[in-house]
Design a protein around this motif. Structure first.
Motif, mmCIF file in Angstrom:
data_model
loop_
_atom_site.group_PDB
_atom_site.id
_atom_site.type_symbol
_atom_site.label_atom_id
_atom_site.label_comp_id
_atom_site.label_asym_id
_atom_site.label_seq_id
_atom_site.Cartn_x
_atom_site.Cartn_y
_atom_site.Cartn_z
ATOM 1 N N LYS A 1 -28.893 2.816 0.376
ATOM 2 C CA LYS A 1 -29.817 3.615 1.561
ATOM 3 C C LYS A 1 -29.467 3.754 2.873
ATOM 4 O O LYS A 1 -28.611 2.888 3.020
ATOM 5 N N PRO A 2 -29.960 4.380 3.581
ATOM 6 C CA PRO A 2 -29.447 4.322 5.210
ATOM 7 C C PRO A 2 -29.471 3.034 5.645
ATOM 8 O O PRO A 2 -30.649 2.586 5.606
ATOM 9 N N GLN A 3 -28.856 2.358 6.267
ATOM 10 C CA GLN A 3 -28.998 1.168 6.948
ATOM 11 C C GLN A 3 -28.651 1.107 8.436
ATOM 12 O O GLN A 3 -27.604 1.523 8.978
ATOM 13 N N TYR B 1 -21.515 -1.335 8.889
ATOM 14 C CA TYR B 1 -20.223 -0.384 9.098
ATOM 15 C C TYR B 1 -19.778 0.145 7.900
ATOM 16 O O TYR B 1 -20.188 -0.717 6.712
ATOM 17 N N CYS B 2 -18.757 0.971 7.670
ATOM 18 C CA CYS B 2 -18.260 1.355 6.545
ATOM 19 C C CYS B 2 -16.920 0.784 6.478
ATOM 20 O O CYS B 2 -16.158 0.377 7.155
ATOM 21 N N GLU B 3 -16.540 -0.074 5.046
ATOM 22 C CA GLU B 3 -15.493 -0.409 4.647
ATOM 23 C C GLU B 3 -15.058 -0.228 3.324
ATOM 24 O O GLU B 3 -15.664 -0.421 2.293
ATOM 25 N N ASP C 1 -17.496 8.102 0.526
ATOM 26 C CA ASP C 1 -18.297 8.940 1.307
ATOM 27 C C ASP C 1 -19.424 7.913 1.889
ATOM 28 O O ASP C 1 -20.319 7.854 1.454
ATOM 29 N N CYS C 2 -18.833 7.362 3.054
ATOM 30 C CA CYS C 2 -19.729 6.460 3.702
ATOM 31 C C CYS C 2 -19.424 6.735 5.219
ATOM 32 O O CYS C 2 -18.308 7.054 5.603
ATOM 33 N N THR C 3 -20.506 7.120 5.835
ATOM 34 C CA THR C 3 -20.371 7.492 7.408
ATOM 35 C C THR C 3 -21.263 6.608 8.125
ATOM 36 O O THR C 3 -22.166 5.869 7.800
ATOM 37 N N ASP C 4 -20.543 6.332 9.422
ATOM 38 C CA ASP C 4 -21.134 5.317 10.528
ATOM 39 C C ASP C 4 -21.305 6.237 11.689
ATOM 40 O O ASP C 4 -20.502 6.652 12.297
ATOM 41 N N SER C 5 -22.599 6.198 11.999
ATOM 42 C CA SER C 5 -23.017 7.060 13.306
ATOM 43 C C SER C 5 -22.316 6.617 14.619
ATOM 44 O O SER C 5 -22.064 7.196 15.363
ATOM 45 N N GLY D 1 -26.334 1.988 15.497
ATOM 46 C CA GLY D 1 -25.832 2.983 14.487
ATOM 47 C C GLY D 1 -26.631 2.922 13.239
ATOM 48 O O GLY D 1 -27.198 2.071 12.674
ATOM 49 N N THR D 2 -26.179 3.860 12.323
ATOM 50 C CA THR D 2 -26.949 4.145 11.009
ATOM 51 C C THR D 2 -25.530 4.530 10.162
ATOM 52 O O THR D 2 -24.825 5.412 10.347
ATOM 53 N N VAL D 3 -25.552 3.523 9.159
ATOM 54 C CA VAL D 3 -24.657 3.523 7.923
ATOM 55 C C VAL D 3 -25.237 4.375 6.865
ATOM 56 O O VAL D 3 -26.174 4.246 6.404
ATOM 57 N N GLU D 4 -24.561 5.535 6.366
ATOM 58 C CA GLU D 4 -24.976 6.099 5.092
ATOM 59 C C GLU D 4 -23.725 6.268 3.809
ATOM 60 O O GLU D 4 -22.810 6.457 4.375
ATOM 61 N N SER D 5 -24.426 6.228 2.670
ATOM 62 C CA SER D 5 -23.304 6.206 1.838
ATOM 63 C C SER D 5 -24.143 6.917 0.459
ATOM 64 O O SER D 5 -25.350 6.860 0.511
#
Length: 375
Positions: free
Chosen positions: A57-59, A73-75, A35-39, A49-53
């Motif tokens: 914490k939101p980065q 980013y999400c990997e 469950d990782c999202t990248d705006s 962009g903002t990455v949340e998982s």
């Protein structure tokens, strides 16, 4: 037969260890939530962009410098990041193009002017031939085996001396002095009259015989030593040879090395280093903190096959890199943007630049000689 059996066992246990590590990595990856999202949808450098998982914490993407972007980013379900050098400018967490009344186009190197002279002629081309330019005296110096020679940029020989300390592996100059280092890690200091001044050993753990590269930071009066066999960088006081600190270790991750080689000091004391067996150039600040890297394995523009030497012209903003196996010199901006290529018919072991006269000095192993180009 005994030796063959030992080699077979070694390969077997290496394969077994690799299988175990691979199995652990698959188990670890399966146990982490995806469950990782990248705006901004991934590594999109032109968009903030903002990455949340669930586990971090939101980065939010941000600018580390006016040209260096930290892109999250999400990997594999995990938030991670990459340092990306923007071609023009970094602003508010994204790469932007500079807008001005005049169109901004980085100058591409289509060719250099013909070489203007030969500085030195050698008995043979050697991999340990190294060049150094001293901006204070305007001298170009080179080593060949145990010999140290210096001349003016117009080819007038200043001195040539046999150090008598075995094979020299690298050379640096600054503060009206010339520094050379031997395979045993001994640093020898000469002035530009060819007079020996002092010597000090490299007081760090290393193998009995090693291969070292040198560069000099005039702002701090530091010597940087790349310890190729130990995959480390040592920073020394140029005054007395005291080791101030070291950084790096063997590996392929950012900030790690695989046979670090030639180095050069750029703008704001940044260290540009040829990470030879990782086929890239890594850039660090004056304290040894990683900033960014550029290049990868290959023969296309911007790619390398064992880069060995780096020379920076901070006045024009150019970085020259010897692409050893590909028989060429590649030219980049200070942030790693590819500009052009100077091809060669033979191997190039070293290079250096004179920023004030815009001359590039190239040690040609094939002939062997030093060629001088204007740019």
């Amino acid at each position: 037969f005994k030796l063959s059996f030992e080699i077979y066992c070694m390969h077997f246990f290496q394969s077994l260890l690799f299988f175990i590590l691979l199995s652990v990595s698959f188990v670890s990856a399966a146990s982490v939530s995806t469950d990782c999202t990248d705006s901004d949808g991934g590594k999109i450098y032109q968009t903030l962009g903002t990455v949340e998982s669930l586990i971090t914490k939101p980065q939010e993407d941000f600018c580390a410098t006016d040209q260096l972007l930290v892109e999250f980013y999400c990997e594999r379900g995990i938030a991670t990041f990459v340092n990306y050098p923007c071609p023009y400018q970094c602003s508010q967490g994204a790469c932007v193009e500079v807008i001005s009344s005049q169109k901004v186009n980085p100058p591409l190197f289509s060719s250099f002017s013909s070489f203007v002279t030969y500085l030195f002629s050698f008995r043979e081309g050697l991999l340990n031939d190294e060049l150094s330019f001293d901006p204070l005296t305007g001298n170009v110096c080179i080593i060949e085996r145990s010999l140290l020679s210096c001349s003016s940029v117009d080819g007038v020989l200043r001195f040539s001396v046999d150090t008598g300390r075995g094979t020299l592996t690298s050379i640096a100059s600054g503060n009206n002095l010339v520094y050379v280092i031997t395979t045993k890690g001994d640093i020898l200091v000469y002035d530009f009259l060819g007079q020996f001044r002092q010597a000090y050993p490299l007081f760090v753990p290393h193998s009995a015989e090693g291969y070292f590269f040198l560069t000099y930071n005039p702002e701090l009066d530091y010597l940087y030593v790349a310890d190729t066999s130990e995959h480390k960088i040592h920073i020394l006081s140029a005054f007395n040879g005291q080791v101030l600190f070291s950084f790096g270790r063997s590996g392929s991750n950012l900030g790690q090395f695989a046979h670090p080689a030639g180095m050069s000091i750029g703008k704001d004391g940044m260290l540009y280093l040829a990470d030879s067996s990782n086929h890239r150039v890594q850039v660090f600040d004056k304290s040894g903190h990683f900033l960014f890297s550029f290049g990868s394995y290959g023969d296309r523009n911007g790619e390398f096959r064992y880069p060995t030497s780096v020379a920076v012209d901070p006045l024009k903003g150019y970085v020259f890199v010897t692409d050893f196996v590909n028989l060429r010199i590649q030219i980049f901006t200070l942030n790693g943007t590819y500009l052009g290529t100077l091809s060669s018919s033979s191997l190039i072991s070293a290079l250096t630049v004179s920023p004030t006269t815009q001359r590039l000095f190239v040690e040609d192993m094939g002939h062997p000689q030093v060629r001088v180009y204007r740019y």
